[in-house]
Design a protein around this motif. Structure first.
Motif, PDB file in Angstrom:
ATOM      1  N   MET A 101      -1.626  -5.016  -7.454  1.00  0.00           N
ATOM      2  CA  MET A 101      -2.431  -5.416  -8.608  1.00  0.00           C
ATOM      3  C   MET A 101      -2.308  -4.438  -9.773  1.00  0.00           C
ATOM      4  N   LEU A 102      -2.426  -3.140  -9.482  1.00  0.00           N
ATOM      5  CA  LEU A 102      -2.323  -2.162 -10.569  1.00  0.00           C
ATOM      6  C   LEU A 102      -0.939  -2.181 -11.187  1.00  0.00           C
ATOM      7  N   GLU A 103       0.078  -2.208 -10.346  1.00  0.00           N
ATOM      8  CA  GLU A 103       1.450  -2.239 -10.866  1.00  0.00           C
ATOM      9  C   GLU A 103       1.672  -3.424 -11.781  1.00  0.00           C
ATOM     10  N   THR A 104       1.159  -4.563 -11.385  1.00  0.00           N
ATOM     11  CA  THR A 104       1.444  -5.806 -12.089  1.00  0.00           C
ATOM     12  C   THR A 104       0.628  -5.960 -13.361  1.00  0.00           C
ATOM     13  N   TYR A 105      -0.659  -5.677 -13.279  1.00  0.00           N
ATOM     14  CA  TYR A 105      -1.549  -5.994 -14.391  1.00  0.00           C
ATOM     15  C   TYR A 105      -2.015  -4.761 -15.175  1.00  0.00           C
ATOM     16  N   ALA A 106      -1.821  -3.576 -14.624  1.00  0.00           N
ATOM     17  CA  ALA A 106      -2.215  -2.347 -15.328  1.00  0.00           C
ATOM     18  C   ALA A 106      -1.100  -1.311 -15.184  1.00  0.00           C
ATOM     19  N   PRO A 107       0.090  -1.596 -15.719  1.00  0.00           N
ATOM     20  CA  PRO A 107       1.244  -0.718 -15.507  1.00  0.00           C
ATOM     21  C   PRO A 107       1.085   0.670 -16.119  1.00  0.00           C
ATOM     22  N   ASN A 108       0.359   0.787 -17.224  1.00  0.00           N
ATOM     23  CA  ASN A 108       0.142   2.114 -17.793  1.00  0.00           C
ATOM     24  C   ASN A 108      -0.707   2.972 -16.863  1.00  0.00           C
ATOM     25  N   THR A 109      -1.751   2.356 -16.321  1.00  0.00           N
ATOM     26  CA  THR A 109      -2.615   3.064 -15.382  1.00  0.00           C
ATOM     27  C   THR A 109      -1.840   3.461 -14.138  1.00  0.00           C
ATOM     28  N   TRP A 110      -1.083   2.504 -13.600  1.00  0.00           N
ATOM     29  CA  TRP A 110      -0.307   2.769 -12.395  1.00  0.00           C
ATOM     30  C   TRP A 110       0.702   3.891 -12.627  1.00  0.00           C
ATOM     31  N   ASN A 111       1.387   3.839 -13.757  1.00  0.00           N
ATOM     32  CA  ASN A 111       2.387   4.862 -14.035  1.00  0.00           C
ATOM     33  C   ASN A 111       1.752   6.238 -14.157  1.00  0.00           C
ATOM     34  N   TYR A 112       0.589   6.300 -14.796  1.00  0.00           N
ATOM     35  CA  TYR A 112      -0.088   7.587 -14.921  1.00  0.00           C
ATOM     36  C   TYR A 112      -0.437   8.143 -13.549  1.00  0.00           C
ATOM     37  N   LEU A 113      -0.960   7.298 -12.681  1.00  0.00           N
ATOM     38  CA  LEU A 113      -1.305   7.753 -11.332  1.00  0.00           C
ATOM     39  C   LEU A 113      -0.071   8.215 -10.573  1.00  0.00           C
ATOM     40  N   GLN A 114       1.040   7.514 -10.725  1.00  0.00           N
ATOM     41  CA  GLN A 114       2.252   7.879  -9.998  1.00  0.00           C
ATOM     42  C   GLN A 114       2.868   9.170 -10.506  1.00  0.00           C
ATOM     43  N   THR A 115       2.668   9.466 -11.772  1.00  0.00           N
ATOM     44  CA  THR A 115       3.255  10.682 -12.342  1.00  0.00           C
ATOM     45  C   THR A 115       2.273  11.850 -12.359  1.00  0.00           C
ATOM     46  N   HIS A 116       1.066  11.626 -11.865  1.00  0.00           N
ATOM     47  CA  HIS A 116       0.064  12.692 -11.775  1.00  0.00           C
ATOM     48  C   HIS A 116      -0.571  12.640 -10.379  1.00  0.00           C
ATOM     49  N   PRO A 117       0.072  13.254  -9.400  1.00  0.00           N
ATOM     50  CA  PRO A 117      -0.423  13.186  -8.017  1.00  0.00           C
ATOM     51  C   PRO A 117      -1.849  13.692  -7.854  1.00  0.00           C
ATOM     52  N   ASP A 118      -2.254  14.654  -8.697  1.00  0.00           N
ATOM     53  CA  ASP A 118      -3.633  15.141  -8.568  1.00  0.00           C
ATOM     54  C   ASP A 118      -4.640  14.065  -8.944  1.00  0.00           C
ATOM     55  N   THR A 119      -4.307  13.243  -9.937  1.00  0.00           N
ATOM     56  CA  THR A 119      -5.190  12.137 -10.292  1.00  0.00           C
ATOM     57  C   THR A 119      -5.184  11.069  -9.207  1.00  0.00           C
ATOM     58  N   LEU A 120      -3.999  10.732  -8.728  1.00  0.00           N
ATOM     59  CA  LEU A 120      -3.884   9.728  -7.666  1.00  0.00           C
ATOM     60  C   LEU A 120      -4.658  10.158  -6.422  1.00  0.00           C
ATOM     61  N   ALA A 121      -4.525  11.421  -6.055  1.00  0.00           N
ATOM     62  CA  ALA A 121      -5.207  11.909  -4.859  1.00  0.00           C
ATOM     63  C   ALA A 121      -6.721  11.844  -4.997  1.00  0.00           C
ATOM     64  N   SER A 122      -7.211  11.895  -6.220  1.00  0.00           N
ATOM     65  CA  SER A 122      -8.647  11.868  -6.441  1.00  0.00           C
ATOM     66  C   SER A 122      -9.247  10.482  -6.308  1.00  0.00           C
ATOM     67  N   VAL A 123      -8.423   9.436  -6.434  1.00  0.00           N
ATOM     68  CA  VAL A 123      -8.950   8.067  -6.372  1.00  0.00           C
ATOM     69  C   VAL A 123      -8.480   7.306  -5.148  1.00  0.00           C
ATOM     70  N   MET A 124      -7.457   7.822  -4.453  1.00  0.00           N
ATOM     71  CA  MET A 124      -6.924   7.094  -3.307  1.00  0.00           C
ATOM     72  C   MET A 124      -7.556   7.583  -2.012  1.00  0.00           C
ATOM     73  N   SER A 125      -8.093   6.666  -1.251  1.00  0.00           N
ATOM     74  CA  SER A 125      -8.688   7.009   0.032  1.00  0.00           C
ATOM     75  C   SER A 125      -7.583   7.319   1.033  1.00  0.00           C
ATOM     76  N   PRO A 126      -7.906   7.980   2.126  1.00  0.00           N
ATOM     77  CA  PRO A 126      -6.880   8.337   3.110  1.00  0.00           C
ATOM     78  C   PRO A 126      -6.081   7.162   3.655  1.00  0.00           C
ATOM     79  N   ASP A 127      -6.635   5.962   3.607  1.00  0.00           N
ATOM     80  CA  ASP A 127      -5.896   4.794   4.095  1.00  0.00           C
ATOM     81  C   ASP A 127      -5.142   4.078   2.980  1.00  0.00           C
TER      82      ASP A 127
END
Length: 581
Positions: free
Chosen positions: A176-202
């Motif tokens: 969903m993020l990749e498809t409809y919010a590509p800017n958001t998705w790209n930011y998360l993918q290029t900033h692991p510290d941000t991604l780690a803060s919002v992604m649950s262990p699963d």
């Protein structure tokens, strides 16, 4: 798309879920503040800039052939994948539950313009901070129709609970993020510290965060010193904890404010305990993983997570603080200070040093009287780094989509614009020529017709709230220069932040996420340990507890299931390492 970061985290998470941390460590010290206690002033002054996007021609979202967002190699600060306007071909109304401040969202300039741009009308369910938790819980539990929960800063624990109950949407499901919010998705993918803060262990993502990026915003605490007082006592800006002690002593003994009363100076007057503590951590070798998980940091020698509050360095820091307290060099109301009390003392020219994010609590005319230190304090053992530095992250839970939402693609596109450079500018400043002006140096200012309304009982935030939704924080976007226009961007705090950023720890942990089982255990253990540490800390500093009792204090904490708590943090740390590498 091959989700390399996601799959790596999931795989490693399975391995580390039960990973045990290093053994008990009683060498060193601990910061007892938990995440986000430092955010208050920034959130009330945060601002980025505006855009002339209403008139601009934009094309559809685009990604490269391998589905890597098109701005991966661009010089965009936030994102530059175009968002199609209008978002919908036929009029659409979204119901959005939002945490608001003083302004009616129906009258906010940015929201009015955004409805014109997107073709999407919003039925705002406006909530004040004190009521939002109850109202959100009631809406979700009853299945009350809603499309988005906005700017409410739901905690990661709450998000996990709602997610496991199937009440909110996993934004990582079905791309969903990749498809409809590509800017958001790209930011998360290029900033692991941000991604780690919002992604649950699963691997689930239940919300979009607010991100604070750039030195000016990532350095959450600065140490400010009254320049006039320094001149009056003929001393220089201190570079060590001992030099700071000598400056504070001179402030107390030499009528530093020059009013003829030698007893009314308060050498160090902090607006809260956290500010006082944060500026000393690095000087004593503590807080070596930054701002977000402050009850623990990292044992570099044994390669494992450690509790700060049982380290010998922490004892040494408390002894230093006790020295300041008993000699009257720090405000005796250290543990009970509130903003009103502090402001009164500052306005009466009684304060020589304070720690905060910016100078916004002072009258603007007094800002030039202060200087921010530009070098991390060096401690007695040679430690010299600045601990209160954030990851590229601020808070979670700022955009949450309930399971009842029937327009997920449109909601995500509506949000994604704020993850572009153009969109963050618009979100915070509005439209060029109407609500802001662009300066030749690449910065932005609110227009005169906006700023002229400040005064006569209307604060800066009161006025800006009529034009932008940003005051109060919790904005699901990236706060970063040159788009940010809050108090942190003023010359004195910005200069200090840029200098102190060079002394940041080598590794900055994000805000960790935990499984529901980990959270359940951690809440019980950490609550008890933190309560004990906080109470003892106060007693050590004011002198009601002798440092001869240190060993029994440490032993008591070790018997509070500390090992399990460290194992949980170790697992979270290992997950972040896997995501980052």
């Amino acid at each position: 798309m091959k989700k390399k970061l996601v799959s790596m985290l999931l795989t490693f998470g399975m391995v580390t879920a039960l990973f045990a941390g290093c053994g008990k460590n009683t060498e060193g010290g601990e910061s007892t503040e938990v995440q986000n206690t430092e955010e208050g002033s920034e959130e009330s002054k945060e601002s980025e800039s505006g855009t002339d996007a209403v008139e601009s021609s934009v094309t559809e979202n685009s990604t490269s052939e391998n589905n890597t967002p098109a701005n991966s190699d661009s010089d965009a600060i936030v994102g530059n994948i175009p968002v199609k306007f209008p978002i919908v071909d036929e009029p659409l109304t979204l119901k959005i539950m939002a945490s608001v401040g003083t302004a009616d969202y129906n009258d906010v300039y940015v929201w009015q313009k955004y409805e014109e741009m997107t073709g999407i009308n919003v039925d705002w369910v406006q909530m004040q901070g004190s009521e939002k938790g109850e109202k959100i819980a009631a809406a979700l539990s009853t299945g009350d129709y809603a499309d988005l929960i906005f700017r409410c800063r739901l905690s990661q624990e709450t998000l996990t609970e709602y997610g496991e109950q199937g009440l909110i949407v996993d934004l990582n499901e079905n791309n969903m993020l990749e498809t409809y919010a590509p800017n958001t998705w790209n930011y998360l993918q290029t900033h692991p510290d941000t991604l780690a803060s919002v992604m649950s262990p699963d691997g689930k993502i239940y919300s979009l965060p607010q991100v604070n990026s750039g030195a000016e915003l990532r350095v959450s605490r600065k140490l400010f010193i009254n320049k006039k007082w320094l001149e009056n006592v003929n001393m220089e800006v201190p570079a060590t904890t001992e030099e700071l002690y000598q400056v504070l002593k001179a402030f107390k003994e030499q009528d530093a404010n020059g009013n003829g009363d030698p007893d009314d100076e308060i050498p160090f007057c902090t607006q809260d305990w956290a500010g006082f503590q944060d500026v000393f951590l690095g000087a004593f070798g503590l807080g070596n993983r930054g701002q977000h998980n402050q009850i623990v940091d990292y044992d570099e020698e044994n390669n494992c997570v450690r509790l700060i509050g049982v380290q010998d360095e922490y004892k040494q820091m408390l002894e230093y603080m006790n020295r300041l307290y008993k000699e009257g060099l720090v405000d005796q109301e250290l543990f009970s200070m509130d903003t009103a009390n502090w402001t009164t003392k500052a306005n009466d020219d009684r304060i020589g040093v304070f720690a905060f994010t910016n100078l916004a609590s002072l009258p603007y005319s007094d800002h030039s009287d202060w200087i921010g230190i530009e070098e991390a304090l060096e401690g007695p053992e040679g430690h010299k780094f600045w601990s209160p530095v954030r990851a590229n992250f601020h808070t979670v839970g700022n955009a949450v989509i309930p399971e009842t939402c029937e327009h997920i693609p449109e909601v995500l596109q509506w949000l994604d614009y704020f993850w572009t450079d153009e969109g963050t500018l618009f979100y915070h400043y509005g439209i060029e020529g109407e609500t802001f002006v662009a300066n030749d140096d690449g910065t932005y200012d609110y227009s005169e017709n906006v700023l002229s309304q400040v005064g006569d009982g209307a604060s800066f935030d009161d006025v800006v709230s009529r034009y932008s939704p940003y005051p109060g924080g919790g904005n699901p976007t990236v706060e970063v220069a040159p788009y940010f226009g809050g108090g942190e961007m003023e010359e004195i705090p910005a200069t200090a932040a840029k200098a102190l950023f060079e002394y940041r720890p080598d590794v900055i942990w994000p805000s960790f996420t935990f499984t529901s089982q980990e959270s359940s255990e951690l809440n019980i253990i950490q609550t008890d340990i933190k309560k004990y540490i906080d109470a003892a800390r106060t007693e050590f500093i004011v002198g009601s507890k002798s440092f001869d009792e240190w060993d029994s204090y440490v032993a008591a904490i070790e018997n509070m299931n500390l090992e399990t708590m460290l194992e949980i943090y170790q697992a979270a740390s290992d997950r972040f390492d896997a995501l980052s590498n």
